[in-house]
Design a protein around this motif. Structure first.
Motif, mmCIF file in Angstrom:
data_model
loop_
_atom_site.group_PDB
_atom_site.id
_atom_site.type_symbol
_atom_site.label_atom_id
_atom_site.label_comp_id
_atom_site.label_asym_id
_atom_site.label_seq_id
_atom_site.Cartn_x
_atom_site.Cartn_y
_atom_site.Cartn_z
ATOM 1 N N PHE A 158 31.516 40.291 46.155
ATOM 2 C CA PHE A 158 32.295 40.368 44.931
ATOM 3 C C PHE A 158 31.974 41.638 44.163
ATOM 4 C CE2 PHE A 158 32.992 39.438 40.443
ATOM 5 C CZ PHE A 158 34.343 39.173 40.484
ATOM 6 N N ARG A 189 33.121 33.895 39.634
ATOM 7 C CA ARG A 189 32.296 34.919 40.289
ATOM 8 C C ARG A 189 31.825 35.967 39.295
ATOM 9 N NH1 ARG A 189 35.377 33.034 44.214
ATOM 10 N NH2 ARG A 189 34.593 33.005 46.352
ATOM 11 N N LEU A 190 32.724 36.351 38.431
ATOM 12 C CA LEU A 190 32.341 37.313 37.394
ATOM 13 C C LEU A 190 31.169 36.774 36.577
ATOM 14 C CD1 LEU A 190 35.609 38.577 35.680
ATOM 15 C CD2 LEU A 190 33.790 39.992 36.611
ATOM 16 N N LYS A 191 31.282 35.503 36.227
ATOM 17 C CA LYS A 191 30.232 34.915 35.395
ATOM 18 C C LYS A 191 28.899 34.850 36.138
ATOM 19 C CE LYS A 191 32.580 32.474 31.725
ATOM 20 N NZ LYS A 191 33.928 31.966 32.093
ATOM 21 N N SER A 192 28.946 34.446 37.414
ATOM 22 C CA SER A 192 27.659 34.389 38.133
ATOM 23 C C SER A 192 27.026 35.758 38.239
ATOM 24 C CB SER A 192 27.781 33.854 39.566
ATOM 25 O OG SER A 192 28.916 33.133 39.747
ATOM 26 N N GLY A 210 36.207 38.393 31.017
ATOM 27 C CA GLY A 210 35.827 37.350 31.963
ATOM 28 C C GLY A 210 34.338 37.073 32.011
ATOM 29 N N ALA A 211 33.517 38.081 31.764
ATOM 30 C CA ALA A 211 32.084 37.881 31.878
ATOM 31 C C ALA A 211 31.393 37.850 30.516
ATOM 32 C CB ALA A 211 31.468 38.969 32.751
ATOM 33 N N LEU A 269 43.917 43.086 32.954
ATOM 34 C CA LEU A 269 43.305 41.864 33.486
ATOM 35 C C LEU A 269 44.101 41.341 34.657
ATOM 36 C CD1 LEU A 269 42.393 39.834 30.268
ATOM 37 C CD2 LEU A 269 40.838 41.033 31.813
ATOM 38 N N LEU A 301 27.697 37.165 46.234
ATOM 39 C CA LEU A 301 27.801 38.016 45.062
ATOM 40 C C LEU A 301 27.974 39.464 45.453
ATOM 41 C CD1 LEU A 301 25.300 36.710 42.392
ATOM 42 C CD2 LEU A 301 27.775 36.873 42.247
ATOM 43 N N ASP A 317 39.452 32.073 31.798
ATOM 44 C CA ASP A 317 40.539 32.743 31.119
ATOM 45 C C ASP A 317 41.820 32.548 31.935
ATOM 46 O OD1 ASP A 317 41.397 35.075 29.171
ATOM 47 O OD2 ASP A 317 42.179 35.523 31.166
ATOM 48 N N PRO A 318 42.932 32.259 31.269
ATOM 49 C CA PRO A 318 44.168 31.966 32.003
ATOM 50 C C PRO A 318 44.669 33.144 32.832
ATOM 51 C CG PRO A 318 44.552 32.043 29.621
ATOM 52 C CD PRO A 318 43.071 32.044 29.832
ATOM 53 N N ILE A 319 44.430 34.344 32.384
ATOM 54 C CA ILE A 319 44.902 35.485 33.181
ATOM 55 C C ILE A 319 43.963 35.729 34.360
ATOM 56 C CG2 ILE A 319 45.447 37.949 33.184
ATOM 57 C CD1 ILE A 319 46.111 37.777 30.264
ATOM 58 N N ILE A 320 42.692 35.594 34.134
ATOM 59 C CA ILE A 320 41.723 35.914 35.188
ATOM 60 C C ILE A 320 41.641 34.816 36.237
ATOM 61 C CG2 ILE A 320 39.288 36.418 35.656
ATOM 62 C CD1 ILE A 320 39.141 37.577 32.822
ATOM 63 N N GLY A 321 41.759 33.581 35.805
ATOM 64 C CA GLY A 321 41.738 32.484 36.771
ATOM 65 C C GLY A 321 40.335 32.044 37.141
ATOM 66 N N TYR A 377 40.773 38.795 23.755
ATOM 67 C CA TYR A 377 41.642 39.930 24.076
ATOM 68 C C TYR A 377 41.615 40.962 22.947
ATOM 69 C CZ TYR A 377 43.715 36.604 27.417
ATOM 70 O OH TYR A 377 43.926 35.695 28.419
ATOM 71 N N ALA A 422 38.869 31.323 40.190
ATOM 72 C CA ALA A 422 38.161 31.883 41.344
ATOM 73 C C ALA A 422 37.455 33.189 40.985
ATOM 74 C CB ALA A 422 39.134 32.099 42.498
ATOM 75 N N VAL A 423 38.192 34.078 40.359
ATOM 76 C CA VAL A 423 37.607 35.359 39.973
ATOM 77 C C VAL A 423 36.652 35.174 38.789
ATOM 78 C CG1 VAL A 423 38.126 37.612 38.959
ATOM 79 C CG2 VAL A 423 39.505 36.758 40.849
ATOM 80 N N GLY A 424 37.065 34.339 37.854
ATOM 81 C CA GLY A 424 36.272 34.141 36.647
ATOM 82 C C GLY A 424 34.878 33.611 36.927
ATOM 83 N N ARG A 460 42.827 40.984 38.443
ATOM 84 C CA ARG A 460 42.770 39.693 39.132
ATOM 85 C C ARG A 460 43.485 39.762 40.485
ATOM 86 N NH1 ARG A 460 45.465 33.933 37.464
ATOM 87 N NH2 ARG A 460 44.784 32.842 39.314
ATOM 88 N N MET A 495 39.036 39.384 47.916
ATOM 89 C CA MET A 495 38.208 38.230 48.263
ATOM 90 C C MET A 495 38.818 37.452 49.418
ATOM 91 S SD MET A 495 36.823 37.012 44.511
ATOM 92 C CE MET A 495 38.044 35.786 44.515
ATOM 93 N N ILE A 502 38.093 43.370 32.710
ATOM 94 C CA ILE A 502 37.796 42.062 33.282
ATOM 95 C C ILE A 502 36.347 41.663 33.011
ATOM 96 C CG2 ILE A 502 37.107 42.645 35.646
ATOM 97 C CD1 ILE A 502 39.150 40.444 36.512
#
Lengths: 170, 88
Positions: A105, B33-36, A124-125, A148, A102, B23-27, A130, B29-31, A152, A159, A120
């Motif tokens: 990241f 990690r963002l969530k965790s 994303g979180a 976004l 983490l 999310d389709p744009i974020i994907g 949108y 792998a990134v998504g 990404r 990463m 993002i």
């Protein structure tokens, strides 16, 4: 002037999410908690500008991000007088790294320009659509999408360039 | 041998993540990690200062606003009186 019960309850429920948003924007820091405090105070004071039944969380996030940006602007002005180069660092000082995965990241996230980082995180979180994110950031939906997409790309590069990231992609 | 099942059918791998498709744009792998990261922040204990703050805002409102059960002037209820019973 008097917040409705909906706002009152919503504020308490929102605190962990507001903190998470603030910490994602500027790291785990005193600033993050100050932003939350300011947000709660402002929300209370202008509760009558919130319409019951609309998206309270989005309303609160909007207040918080506006606080964040006005803080940045103020900070940049102050620092530019002394040394312009320092401003950028103040803004995106990454949080202390708690765990490796983490932490990597988080450090990567901190290198994004604010507008991309904000986009993002919101989508994303925090799980905003949108459209909601566009409302919160005061920009067009297309702008959200392009932010976004750039975020990404940048994060993925970072990463993949990091040997420590034990990539658990499934 | 059997060609009835396609193990690589992309339709099978996607969409089964319980309610939280990336999310389709974020994907993915990134998504993820963002969530965790975000979950880690969200699950932290809320410092008392925020609940205190809400309590404070409520108090101010009661003191300042005109509700029917408000005693009288602003001096009527002093918030400091809540703990002065403890004279040893």
């Amino acid at each position: 002037m008097t917040p409705s019960d909906e706002v009152r309850k919503g504020l308490v429920t929102a605190i962990p999410h507001l903190r998470a948003f603030a910490m994602s924007l500027c790291g785990r820091s005193a600033l993050a908690d100050d932003l939350v405090q300011e947000t709660l105070t402002k929300a209370w004071a202008k509760a009558d500008s919130y319409q019951d039944g609309t998206n309270l969380m989005a309303w609160l996030f909007t207040i918080l991000r506006n606080e964040f940006y006005s803080h940045i602007r103020k900070r940049k002005r102050e620092v530019e007088d002394v040394d312009g180069a320092e401003a950028a660092q103040l803004v995106s000082a990454p949080a202390q790294m708690a765990s490796l995965e983490l932490g990597d990241f988080r450090a990567a996230l901190a290198t994004l320009p604010e507008d991309q980082r904000e986009a993002i995180i919101l989508v994303g979180a925090s799980g905003f659509s949108y459209e909601e994110a566009a409302d919160i950031m005061g920009c067009a939906v297309g702008t959200v999408k392009s932010r976004l997409s750039r975020a990404r790309t940048r994060l993925t590069e970072l990463m993949e360039g990091t040997p420590l990231s034990g990539d658990g992609r499934a | 041998m059997s060609d009835t099942e396609d193990p690589d059918d992309p339709g099978k791998r996607q969409g089964s993540e319980a309610g939280s498709a990336a999310d389709p744009i974020i994907g993915q792998a990134v998504g993820s990690r963002l969530k965790s990261l975000f979950d880690e922040f969200t699950n932290e204990d809320v410092p008392d200062r925020f609940l205190d703050l809400i309590g404070q805002l409520e108090q101010n409102e009661k003191a300042g606003g005109e509700s029917d059960d408000a005693p009288s002037g602003p001096d009527g209820a002093s918030p400091a009186s809540q703990s002065d019973k403890g004279h040893s």
